[in-house]
Design a protein around this motif. Structure first.
Motif, PDB file in Angstrom:
ATOM      1  N   ARG A  21      25.844 -29.920   3.886  1.00 35.52           N
ATOM      2  CA  ARG A  21      27.285 -30.180   3.806  1.00 35.52           C
ATOM      3  C   ARG A  21      27.629 -31.104   2.650  1.00 35.52           C
ATOM      4  O   ARG A  21      28.677 -30.950   2.004  1.00 35.52           O
ATOM      5  N   LYS A  22      26.754 -32.073   2.353  1.00 36.83           N
ATOM      6  CA  LYS A  22      27.037 -33.092   1.343  1.00 36.83           C
ATOM      7  C   LYS A  22      26.316 -32.852   0.020  1.00 36.83           C
ATOM      8  O   LYS A  22      26.298 -33.733  -0.850  1.00 36.83           O
ATOM      9  N   ARG A  23      25.752 -31.668  -0.147  1.00 37.73           N
ATOM     10  CA  ARG A  23      24.912 -31.425  -1.318  1.00 37.73           C
ATOM     11  C   ARG A  23      25.669 -31.597  -2.633  1.00 37.73           C
ATOM     12  O   ARG A  23      25.102 -32.038  -3.641  1.00 37.73           O
ATOM     13  N   GLY A  24      26.950 -31.250  -2.665  1.00 30.01           N
ATOM     14  CA  GLY A  24      27.709 -31.375  -3.905  1.00 30.01           C
ATOM     15  C   GLY A  24      27.841 -32.805  -4.378  1.00 30.01           C
ATOM     16  O   GLY A  24      27.877 -33.071  -5.591  1.00 30.01           O
ATOM     17  N   GLU A  25      27.913 -33.749  -3.436  1.00 33.45           N
ATOM     18  CA  GLU A  25      28.049 -35.160  -3.799  1.00 33.45           C
ATOM     19  C   GLU A  25      26.706 -35.866  -3.911  1.00 33.45           C
ATOM     20  O   GLU A  25      26.544 -36.771  -4.732  1.00 33.45           O
ATOM     21  N   PHE A  26      25.762 -35.452  -3.072  1.00 32.80           N
ATOM     22  CA  PHE A  26      24.466 -36.126  -3.007  1.00 32.80           C
ATOM     23  C   PHE A  26      23.373 -35.052  -3.053  1.00 32.80           C
ATOM     24  O   PHE A  26      23.089 -34.411  -2.035  1.00 32.80           O
ATOM     25  N   PRO A  27      22.759 -34.840  -4.212  1.00 33.77           N
ATOM     26  CA  PRO A  27      21.808 -33.733  -4.369  1.00 33.77           C
ATOM     27  C   PRO A  27      20.427 -34.023  -3.784  1.00 33.77           C
ATOM     28  O   PRO A  27      19.431 -34.092  -4.497  1.00 33.77           O
ATOM     29  N   PHE A  28      20.380 -34.180  -2.473  1.00 34.82           N
ATOM     30  CA  PHE A  28      19.105 -34.323  -1.762  1.00 34.82           C
ATOM     31  C   PHE A  28      18.608 -32.934  -1.363  1.00 34.82           C
ATOM     32  O   PHE A  28      19.412 -32.078  -0.963  1.00 34.82           O
ATOM     33  N   SER A  29      17.310 -32.716  -1.424  1.00 37.60           N
ATOM     34  CA  SER A  29      16.759 -31.440  -0.975  1.00 37.60           C
ATOM     35  C   SER A  29      15.483 -31.693  -0.188  1.00 37.60           C
ATOM     36  O   SER A  29      14.713 -32.605  -0.497  1.00 37.60           O
ATOM     37  N   ILE A  30      15.269 -30.870   0.835  1.00 35.71           N
ATOM     38  CA  ILE A  30      14.070 -30.953   1.670  1.00 35.71           C
ATOM     39  C   ILE A  30      13.049 -29.967   1.120  1.00 35.71           C
ATOM     40  O   ILE A  30      13.261 -28.747   1.164  1.00 35.71           O
ATOM     41  N   THR A  31      11.943 -30.492   0.607  1.00 36.84           N
ATOM     42  CA  THR A  31      10.932 -29.617   0.011  1.00 36.84           C
ATOM     43  C   THR A  31       9.730 -29.402   0.924  1.00 36.84           C
ATOM     44  O   THR A  31       8.844 -28.602   0.599  1.00 36.84           O
ATOM     45  N   GLY A  32       9.695 -30.100   2.054  1.00 34.61           N
ATOM     46  CA  GLY A  32       8.610 -29.894   3.003  1.00 34.61           C
ATOM     47  C   GLY A  32       8.983 -30.378   4.383  1.00 34.61           C
ATOM     48  O   GLY A  32       9.686 -31.385   4.520  1.00 34.61           O
ATOM     49  N   ILE A  33       8.555 -29.637   5.410  1.00 32.31           N
ATOM     50  CA  ILE A  33       8.752 -30.045   6.807  1.00 32.31           C
ATOM     51  C   ILE A  33       7.442 -29.816   7.542  1.00 32.31           C
ATOM     52  O   ILE A  33       6.865 -28.725   7.468  1.00 32.31           O
ATOM     53  N   HIS A  34       6.996 -30.829   8.252  1.00 28.87           N
ATOM     54  CA  HIS A  34       5.766 -30.712   9.035  1.00 28.87           C
ATOM     55  C   HIS A  34       6.081 -31.030  10.492  1.00 28.87           C
ATOM     56  O   HIS A  34       6.719 -32.044  10.788  1.00 28.87           O
ATOM     57  N   THR A  35       5.643 -30.161  11.400  1.00 25.85           N
ATOM     58  CA  THR A  35       5.892 -30.364  12.819  1.00 25.85           C
ATOM     59  C   THR A  35       4.605 -30.154  13.608  1.00 25.85           C
ATOM     60  O   THR A  35       3.707 -29.433  13.175  1.00 25.85           O
ATOM     61  N   ALA A  36       4.553 -30.770  14.770  1.00 26.63           N
ATOM     62  CA  ALA A  36       3.392 -30.599  15.639  1.00 26.63           C
ATOM     63  C   ALA A  36       3.413 -29.246  16.336  1.00 26.63           C
ATOM     64  O   ALA A  36       2.363 -28.691  16.657  1.00 26.63           O
ATOM     65  N   ARG A  37       4.606 -28.696  16.545  1.00 32.36           N
ATOM     66  CA  ARG A  37       4.731 -27.463  17.323  1.00 32.36           C
ATOM     67  C   ARG A  37       4.816 -26.208  16.465  1.00 32.36           C
ATOM     68  O   ARG A  37       4.183 -25.192  16.772  1.00 32.36           O
ATOM     69  N   HIS A  38       5.583 -26.252  15.385  1.00 32.87           N
ATOM     70  CA  HIS A  38       5.892 -25.026  14.644  1.00 32.87           C
ATOM     71  C   HIS A  38       5.034 -24.828  13.396  1.00 32.87           C
ATOM     72  O   HIS A  38       5.036 -23.736  12.827  1.00 32.87           O
ATOM     73  N   GLY A  39       4.350 -25.851  12.946  1.00 29.02           N
ATOM     74  CA  GLY A  39       3.567 -25.740  11.726  1.00 29.02           C
ATOM     75  C   GLY A  39       4.239 -26.453  10.571  1.00 29.02           C
ATOM     76  O   GLY A  39       4.969 -27.430  10.755  1.00 29.02           O
TER      77      GLY A  39
END
Length: 340
Positions: A21-39
């Motif tokens: 929602r806020k990407r236009g003002e704050f260019p944060f990006s998620i380049t990795g997600i690690h979980t115990a359940r899904h991988g």
């Protein structure tokens, strides 16, 4: 700023939506997600809000290194006894030159002083605004707006599940029904016993004392009693006397220079300020030397407010001079926002 998330439950998903929602003002990006359940999921250009997970990374170090991220966002469930594995996750991030943001209160309650020192030695930022009152400013309030103030103590209603359960019992429902109501709202700990037995409040009390009062305490130092023995009948009898019960967390400096902490289901007058918050609302009062008593309240917080606390921490990191210097160096000396 590129982010690596450890944990992707309700808070993580809400956080991902907020970033989108806020990407236009704050260019944060998620380049990795690690979980115990899904991988584990990776994408150098940024993952979508519904990532496709593959096999789990062999270790946290492997995950963080492969993510290519600058900042760890640690949002695993609370372990009140020792704060692990979140503490180790944060230390691994520091060892790799990454900033760390967490909504997990365990590391602050068990290892704040050590983690703060490790971050400082590495020239990194360590933020944790979501740990006590979701996104409501507590640590930033003191850090940014109360220079020279000494915190002598605090009192607060810090556990939303306990508040909802007590309110349900005031209406004649059972404790279990109150817990189920809180679960449907998405505000319980992974194990609701942590809420009911006062562990969540004890961890938050220890975190507040460690950060705001420079204490060296853990949740095991908190004199703790939860709300497990409360009944609708008891609350009805108190209501006839214009009184109620709230799960209150208190901290106070002692004459010897230490900090005394306790969590109690306290009988309060219905007019008491600590009895005022309704629903899942939280309230924290800070007792100070120069400003008397002041406080902050968060009305009916949910996962969206916790996600915002993480977001606000990230924004704070980007405003630090050392972050701007690192970005400039990475861009060959140009400043963030300059044309290349």
């Amino acid at each position: 700023m590129k982010l690596a998330l450890i944990g992707f439950g309700s808070v993580g998903k809400s956080f991902a939506k907020l970033l989108e929602r806020k990407r236009g003002e704050f260019p944060f990006s998620i380049t990795g997600i690690h979980t115990a359940r899904h991988g584990t999921a990776y994408r150098a250009g940024g993952l979508t809000i519904e990532p496709e997970f593959g096999p789990a990374a062999a270790s946290i170090e492997e995950f963080l290194s492969r993510s290519g991220a600058e900042t760890l966002v640690e949002i695993t469930p609370l372990s009140p006894a020792d704060g692990e594995p979140a503490i180790s996750h944060i230390r691994t991030a520091f060892s790799l030159g990454m900033h760390a943001v967490t909504a997990n209160k365990g590391p602050i309650a068990h290892a704040y002083r050590e983690l703060r020192a490790e971050a400082a030695r590495a020239g990194l930022q360590f933020r944790f605004e979501s740990t006590v009152m979701d996104g409501a400013p507590v640590f930033n309030l003191v850090r940014r707006t109360l220079p020279g103030v000494t915190i002598h103590g605090f009192a607060g209603l810090l556990n939303s599940t306990a508040n909802v359960a007590i309110a349900a019992m005031r209406r004649g429902r059972s404790l279990d029904e109150g817990i189920e109501e809180a679960r449907r709202m998405g505000i319980t700990e992974a194990d609701p016993a942590f809420d009911i037995d006062g562990w969540d409040s004890a961890v938050k009390g220890a975190a507040l004392a460690n950060v705001l009062m420079d204490a060296r305490v853990s949740p095991l130092d908190v004199d703790r009693r939860g709300i497990g023995r409360l009944t609708p009948e008891r609350l009805h009898a108190l209501r006839l006397k214009d009184k109620t019960v709230c799960l209150v967390t208190r901290g106070k400096r002692t004459a010897g220079g230490g900090v005394r902490l306790r969590v109690r289901a306290e009988v309060l007058d219905s007019s008491d300020l600590l009895a005022a918050p309704a629903g899942s609302s939280n309230l924290l009062l800070l007792h100070t030397d120069l400003m008397g008593t002041l406080g902050t309240v968060c009305l009916n917080p949910g996962v969206e407010q916790t996600a915002y606390g993480l977001f606000s921490d990230l924004v704070e990191i980007t405003r630090q001079p050392e972050f701007a210097a690192r970005v400039s160096a990475a861009m060959g000396g140009s400043k963030p926002g300059d044309p290349r």
